[in-house]
Design an enzyme around this catalytic site. Structure first.
Site, PDB file in Angstrom:
ATOM      1  N   ASP A  74      10.538  -2.586  -1.289  1.00 53.93           N
ATOM      2  CA  ASP A  74      10.325  -2.562   0.159  1.00 53.93           C
ATOM      3  C   ASP A  74       9.855  -3.910   0.698  1.00 53.93           C
ATOM      4  OD1 ASP A  74       7.982  -2.059  -1.330  1.00 53.93           O
ATOM      5  OD2 ASP A  74       6.971  -1.143   0.374  1.00 53.93           O
ATOM      6  N   GLU A 132       6.027   0.418  -2.095  1.00 54.10           N
ATOM      7  CA  GLU A 132       4.789  -0.091  -2.708  1.00 54.10           C
ATOM      8  C   GLU A 132       3.776  -0.465  -1.636  1.00 54.10           C
ATOM      9  OE1 GLU A 132       1.755  -2.682  -4.120  1.00 54.10           O
ATOM     10  OE2 GLU A 132       3.370  -3.384  -2.815  1.00 54.10           O
ATOM     11  N   GLU A 133       4.269  -0.955  -0.506  1.00 52.47           N
ATOM     12  CA  GLU A 133       3.379  -1.443   0.555  1.00 52.47           C
ATOM     13  C   GLU A 133       2.736  -0.326   1.372  1.00 52.47           C
ATOM     14  OE1 GLU A 133       2.533  -4.453   0.790  1.00 52.47           O
ATOM     15  OE2 GLU A 133       4.114  -5.659  -0.119  1.00 52.47           O
ATOM     16  N   HIS A 356       2.667 -12.200   2.144  1.00 52.52           N
ATOM     17  CA  HIS A 356       2.536 -11.611   3.485  1.00 52.52           C
ATOM     18  C   HIS A 356       2.517 -12.676   4.581  1.00 52.52           C
ATOM     19  CE1 HIS A 356       0.964  -7.422   2.056  1.00 52.52           C
ATOM     20  NE2 HIS A 356       1.703  -8.007   1.124  1.00 52.52           N
TER      21      HIS A 356
END
Length: 383
Positions: A74, A132-133, A356
């Site tokens: 993702d 995962e996020e 990020h």
């Protein structure tokens, strides 16, 4: 084993494709379809798991142990500003954490190992995991319960890491990343005039006491040698200068490297809130959301990984890298299955950008190193 130019070209091509087509957690439909198409070309059988998950199986020529290799798929709600020719084509979505690289490294690994499968003992399960996020409902929670994954003897993974140079890697035993849970605290007071606070029950004052009291858990109830974080990251209440509001809403996160300590967070926060409800007269309630436990590497899988990584990274292998307070849901596999998780350096010469960040990029030479690590680990472990 240094990978061939053909395989290197493949992993770079795949990384650029996935980078240009990022999708958010649980929405990785096109990503999943591309993974399925590539596995089909390779002749690797696969099944679909929860949501957009894809689980492939490579059976060796002889029976043996079962090794899992996992990649998360993702992306993040970040607007890309790298200026790359293969920048995100999905507005407001970016592979700013490097999961595009993880998918590509695992596909290239699968391609190589499948071509060599007759020489292998045992099975390799390649796991392409969504979400995962999405901390409150991440993909590993579901995939860890898949029959083919529950049967694994060992599981490995890696994460591209922007704070390590390309040519470096970090792998060590014990906790490497923190637990990551979240919470909502609701304060129910009684509204009134700002000039007559005695007629109201002020949720802002009660909420402020909550913030301070939670820090006392960290500073006065926790061993100072045991890292622990409770952060209130949002406090919303009221919309007028002379009206005491009725409610307040606080949000935040907890972190620890100790899963036994993590298990006590909810109980201890509730105890504090119950006491503050009595002293402030406000009704204070907690919704605690389990995210991911601490990522704790197992000794034997790490030993194999370090032997393999030493041959690839040489002096670039770091075995005492500082622990990271960020969370990683690979931890949900490690609570059931022996395994280890490596950080793969990828910082380009142009400078370090942490995960990020809207400018996050990597030195693509790191991709081949990731493939080499996975392939050599699989060969050594299954042998």
């Amino acid at each position: 084993m240094a990978i061939s130019k053909e395989l290197n070209d493949y992993v770079v091509e795949m990384r650029r494709y996935f980078h240009a087509h990022p999708e958010l957690s649980w929405q990785e439909v096109k990503t999943s379809e591309k993974i399925q198409a590539e596995l089909t070309k390779m002749g690797i059988p696969f099944v679909k798991g929860k949501g957009t998950a894809v689980i492939g199986t490579i059976k060796g020529g002889q029976p043996g142990k079962k090794l899992g290799i996992r990649a998360d798929i993702d992306a993040l709600p970040v607007t890309e500003k790298t200026g790359l020719p293969f920048s995100s084509e999905n507005k407001g979505v970016m592979h700013a954490c490097g999961h595009d690289s993880h998918i590509s490294i695992l596909l290239a690994t699968a391609k190589y190992l499948n071509e060599q499968k007759e020489q292998l003992k045992g099975e390799i399960i390649v796991i392409f995991q969504p979400a995962e996020e999405f901390i409150q409902d991440s993909g590993a929670k579901y995939l860890a319960e898949e029959p083919s994954i529950k049967e694994l003897d060992n599981i490995i993974g890696l994460h591209i890491w922007g704070n390590l140079d390309c040519g470096q890697a970090a792998l060590q035993t014990g906790p490497i990343m923190a637990s990551a849970d979240t919470f909502d605290i609701y304060v129910q007071g009684k509204n009134g005039h700002g000039a007559s606070p005695q007629m109201a029950i002020d949720p802002i004052v009660a909420g402020a006491e909550v913030v301070q009291a939670l820090q006392a858990l960290v500073s006065r109830e926790n061993d100072p040698l045991e890292p622990m974080v409770i952060s209130v990251t949002a406090f919303n209440s009221g919309n007028s200068k002379n009206v005491i509001p009725e409610t307040a809403h606080l949000e935040g996160t907890t972190r620890s490297f100790n899963n036994a300590l993590r298990d006590k967070f909810e109980e201890n926060i509730r105890r504090v809130l119950d006491g503050l409800s009595m002293t402030t007269r406000a009704k204070i309630t907690l919704d605690y959301h389990d995210g991911t436990p601490a990522t704790v590497n197992h000794a034997e899988p790490v030993k194999i990984g370090q032997e393999v990584a030493k041959e690839i990274f040489h002096e670039g292998l770091v075995t005492d890298f500082p622990r990271v307070m960020g969370g990683e849901d690979f931890a949900k596999y490690l609570t059931h299955i022996p395994g280890c998780f490596m950080l793969l350096g990828c910082a380009p010469a142009s400078g370090h950008f942490a995960q990020h960040d809207e400018h996050f990029n990597l030195d693509e030479r790191a991709l081949a190193l990731g493939v080499e690590y996975f392939v050599n680990y699989a060969k050594k472990y299954l042998a």
